[in-house]
Motif scaffolding. Structure first.
Motif, PDB file in Angstrom:
ATOM      1  N   UNK A  29       0.842  -1.205   0.000  1.00 53.56           N
ATOM      2  CA  UNK A  29       0.000   0.000   0.000  1.00 53.56           C
ATOM      3  C   UNK A  29       0.872   1.247   0.000  1.00 53.56           C
ATOM      4  N   UNK A  30       1.977   1.194   0.726  1.00 55.42           N
ATOM      5  CA  UNK A  30       2.893   2.331   0.767  1.00 55.42           C
ATOM      6  C   UNK A  30       3.457   2.670  -0.597  1.00 55.42           C
ATOM      7  N   UNK A  31       3.841   1.655  -1.357  1.00 59.37           N
ATOM      8  CA  UNK A  31       4.371   1.911  -2.698  1.00 59.37           C
ATOM      9  C   UNK A  31       3.286   2.478  -3.615  1.00 59.37           C
ATOM     10  N   UNK A  32       2.066   1.996  -3.463  1.00 57.39           N
ATOM     11  CA  UNK A  32       0.966   2.563  -4.250  1.00 57.39           C
ATOM     12  C   UNK A  32       0.772   4.032  -3.900  1.00 57.39           C
ATOM     13  N   UNK A  33       0.909   4.358  -2.611  1.00 64.60           N
ATOM     14  CA  UNK A  33       0.735   5.746  -2.163  1.00 64.60           C
ATOM     15  C   UNK A  33       1.770   6.668  -2.804  1.00 64.60           C
ATOM     16  N   UNK A  34       2.992   6.189  -2.967  1.00 63.76           N
ATOM     17  CA  UNK A  34       4.038   7.002  -3.602  1.00 63.76           C
ATOM     18  C   UNK A  34       3.628   7.375  -5.021  1.00 63.76           C
ATOM     19  N   UNK A  35       3.159   6.397  -5.783  1.00 64.43           N
ATOM     20  CA  UNK A  35       2.761   6.658  -7.169  1.00 64.43           C
ATOM     21  C   UNK A  35       1.534   7.563  -7.226  1.00 64.43           C
ATOM     22  N   UNK A  36       0.610   7.381  -6.302  1.00 66.13           N
ATOM     23  CA  UNK A  36      -0.571   8.244  -6.270  1.00 66.13           C
ATOM     24  C   UNK A  36      -0.184   9.682  -5.944  1.00 66.13           C
ATOM     25  N   UNK A  37       0.733   9.855  -5.003  1.00 63.54           N
ATOM     26  CA  UNK A  37       1.181  11.205  -4.638  1.00 63.54           C
ATOM     27  C   UNK A  37       1.826  11.901  -5.836  1.00 63.54           C
ATOM     28  N   UNK A  38       2.666  11.182  -6.557  1.00 64.62           N
ATOM     29  CA  UNK A  38       3.296  11.766  -7.748  1.00 64.62           C
ATOM     30  C   UNK A  38       2.241  12.164  -8.778  1.00 64.62           C
ATOM     31  N   UNK A  39       1.249  11.305  -8.923  1.00 61.97           N
ATOM     32  CA  UNK A  39       0.191  11.583  -9.890  1.00 61.97           C
ATOM     33  C   UNK A  39      -0.600  12.824  -9.489  1.00 61.97           C
ATOM     34  N   UNK A  40      -0.909  12.960  -8.207  1.00 58.36           N
ATOM     35  CA  UNK A  40      -1.681  14.103  -7.735  1.00 58.36           C
ATOM     36  C   UNK A  40      -0.917  15.406  -7.941  1.00 58.36           C
TER      37      UNK A  40
END
Length: 283
Positions: free
Chosen positions: A269-280
């Motif tokens: 979940x943490x790695x997914x959060x990194x990609x989501x943050x970059x996308x946002x």
């Protein structure tokens, strides 16, 4: 007397595929090899040690040879020929052996696609964009295949069908079936829709960060399918520094878990959060 290392040629499927029967056991086989079918024309027997045989596939009770024969008998020989050319191109471009079933699955798919196109039926691929991102090399090979099909049958091949062909190309050399790939790609698409609903606006699907997100989501799902785990040493910091992205990643994890009936770790979940943050940050 029949040599114990020979098999009777039951049927020549195409230039590269033949069906054989072991006279001692009556086991039925599909033999694959470049030019094997062409070289076997007019022959009754083939040696099991023939150097042209690249792969041997025994048909079990669940896949009797009659099913393959029925399939071949209902497919245009020209479709079989073009399918073999496509498979050879896949082997050459990807540099790896192909799964035996592709010699039957691909012509079956192409014939059905041609039937739809020749009868004015639309082919709609809701996963086209994600397929291009996840399987870029396969899509390129599929585009070449589409040109070959179009030139042979005089039917324009739409981009949506190229996307489906790309999944077949990937399935040629991978362990996942086309059905599994469609399911995987569909799940990634639903994840994207979930993110868009959360943010309240469509994502920039041409951005590099979007492409990275889609590829990462595919990687997450594939790791789960293979039972692989990841370690994320900064997961605690991510929860604090990226609370919105982490919360959304946790929601996505639930979506994936419900679909696949598998648990997703906090590390993932943490790695997914990194990609989501970059996308946002770029949306």
């Amino acid at each position: 007397m029949i040599g114990k290392e020979r098999q009777r040629i039951d049927r020549i499927v195409g230039n590269n595929v033949i069906l054989t029967v072991d006279p001692r056991t009556t086991n039925e086989y599909v033999l694959f090899g470049k030019g094997l079918g062409f070289a076997s024309k007019g022959l009754e027997w083939i040696s099991t040690t023939d150097p042209r045989i690249e792969k041997r596939y025994r048909l079990d009770d669940r896949q009797p040879i009659k099913e393959f024969q029925d399939l071949i008998e209902n497919i245009d020989p020209e479709v079989i020929l073009i399918s073999e050319k496509i498979v050879e191109n896949v082997k050459e471009r990807l540099g790896t052996p192909v799964q035996p079933k592709v010699y039957f699955a691909l012509p079956n798919h192409i014939q059905f696609a041609l039937y739809r196109l020749q009868n004015g039926m639309d082919i709609n691929n809701p996963f086209l964009h994600e397929t291009k991102i996840n399987f870029p090399q396969e899509y390129e090979i599929a585009a070449q295949a589409a040109v070959m099909i179009s030139e042979s049958f005089g039917v324009p091949i739409p981009e949506d069908e190229i996307g489906f062909l790309a999944l077949h190309v990937h399935s040629c050399v991978g362990t996942a079936s086309v059905g599994q790939l469609v399911k995987l790609t569909g799940l990634v698409n639903r994840i994207v829709e979930h993110i868009e609903h959360h943010k309240g606006f469509p994502l920039q699907r041409t951005s590099q960060d979007y492409a990275r997100l889609v590829m990462h989501m595919r990687a997450v799902i594939e790791r789960l399918m293979l039972g692989r785990r990841v370690i994320n040493p900064i997961v605690s910091e991510l929860k604090v520094n990226y609370p919105e992205a982490f919360a959304l990643a946790a929601d996505i994890a639930v979506l994936i878990e419900e679909e696949m009936n598998l648990h997703i770790s906090q590390d993932e979940i943490g790695y997914m959060a990194i990609h989501l943050h970059r996308l946002f940050e770029t949306s």
